[in-house]
Write a protein that holds these residues in place. Sequence first.
Motif, short mmCIF file in Angstrom:
data_model
loop_
_atom_site.label_atom_id
_atom_site.label_comp_id
_atom_site.label_asym_id
_atom_site.label_seq_id
_atom_site.Cartn_x
_atom_site.Cartn_y
_atom_site.Cartn_z
N GLN A 11 46.01 47.18 38.31
CA GLN A 11 45.20 47.38 37.11
C GLN A 11 45.23 46.16 36.19
N THR A 12 46.27 45.38 36.26
CA THR A 12 46.35 44.18 35.42
C THR A 12 45.21 43.21 35.72
N ALA A 13 44.71 43.22 36.94
CA ALA A 13 43.58 42.36 37.28
C ALA A 13 42.38 42.69 36.42
N VAL B 247 42.34 48.73 41.92
CA VAL B 247 41.69 47.68 41.12
C VAL B 247 40.26 48.08 40.77
N ARG B 248 39.54 48.65 41.74
CA ARG B 248 38.16 49.07 41.49
C ARG B 248 38.09 50.12 40.37
N VAL C 191 35.85 35.31 40.68
CA VAL C 191 36.68 35.58 41.84
C VAL C 191 38.07 35.93 41.32
N ILE C 192 38.50 37.13 41.58
CA ILE C 192 39.80 37.62 41.10
C ILE C 192 40.72 37.84 42.29
N ALA D 270 38.70 41.53 31.85
CA ALA D 270 38.19 41.92 30.54
C ALA D 270 38.43 40.83 29.51
N GLY D 271 39.60 40.20 29.59
CA GLY D 271 39.88 39.10 28.66
C GLY D 271 38.92 37.94 28.83
N LEU D 272 38.62 37.61 30.08
CA LEU D 272 37.66 36.53 30.34
C LEU D 272 36.26 36.92 29.89
#
Length: 436
Positions: free
Chosen positions: A128-130, A163-164, A120-121, A135-137
């Motif tokens: 775009q930072t989301a 974001v998509r 869940v973001i 990606a980091g997770l």
Amino acid sequence: MPAGLVISAPASGVGKTTLTLALARAWRNRGLRVQCFKSGPDYIDPAFHAAATGRASVNVDSWAMDRATIAHLVGRGSDADIVLAEGSMGLFDGVAARGVSGTGATADIAEMLGWPVVLVIDPSGQAQTAAAIAAGLRDYRAGVRLAGVVLNRVASPRHEDLVRRAMNDIGIAVFGALPRHAEISLPKRHLGLVQAEEQAEIGELIDEAARFVSEHVDLDAVLRSAAARSVPSAANGLNVTPPGQRIALARDAAFSFVYPHMLEAWRAAGAEISTFSPLADEAPDASADVCWLPGGYPELHAGKIAANARFRSGLRAFAETRPVHGECGGYMVLGTALTDADGISHEMTGLLGLETSFAKRRMHLGYRLAALAAPMPGHQVGARLRGHEFHYSTIVAQPDTPLAAVHDATGAVIAETGSRRGHATGTFFHLIAEDR
């Protein structure tokens, strides 16, 4: 092992519980059998899970439980069509020192059971930072597989599109995007979410969440992303000894918390449980051989507890010949006095000398490892008990014989040692498991 998914997030407060409940109810409405679990020691969410699915939910905890115990617990979902495990805090958040099978992080459960993660973001204040966070997770730990993300609290169609596109560029599936919708927010309270049993409208809230999520999330795509792995279970199930053969258990709005897996383990071992309500001025069953007062919210009912003479005298009479144990809120009620948030002191049962106060709130939170210096119901001297402590009370006095040497997950000494006097014992931590 059933096919499952882990619902997690980068942090607390992003919407894990709401999404878990909504998915569970939406799939149940489609005729699927849904089984929920809670990763970590949170004791409130499983009641919400049960309300959404019609099936009891239990905690699975990598710090306090070994792999075989966790596998035994999740085996209850073997007849389910889909399993949802709700995470706690952020996906990789746990304690610094490893426990029995992990650090208590949600990622431990995802990797151990082979359940992919749905993140869940909340992209509020970013775009775009989301995707960079997701990606980091995704890449942080080998063995933890990301199924995709659900965006929550999206500000506008343009915001969602940004974001998509960013998620698509890095190969992360977006299962849906939820616009801001305050009506499905679950109510809050001083210990987090209120208990499901206190919310007469909880069914309506879950139904609304399910309707809302069904409109904005591809439920079929989420379902297809579930997976499983075979994990060997313990032949003897849980390593839990009942505190007695016949257990009188306090159970009402003031004494509402005991881990579901503990009660199930007691019953599986042949124990009989009878409940009574201190708030209804009931005394423990005179035929029981042990009395257990769980945690809850006694500070919200202190005046009534102090005034209920039948409960107090009955408990004192019980403790003259048989053991009585209290956890957290139950421990406070076994004490001499409890001062509420308004600074009013209320006389408690006096079985222990403990005095506590909520006049100046101070959070006590974390895992606890206790080595018993004296016996307590179901456990002998030297037993190593694993539990979790979460309350806002302050100790004014704790004069009785310490029950245990207590440390946190890093090995630091904890002052809340618990107490013993006569047949009465109490701890601030809630018992999860005993080391094998």
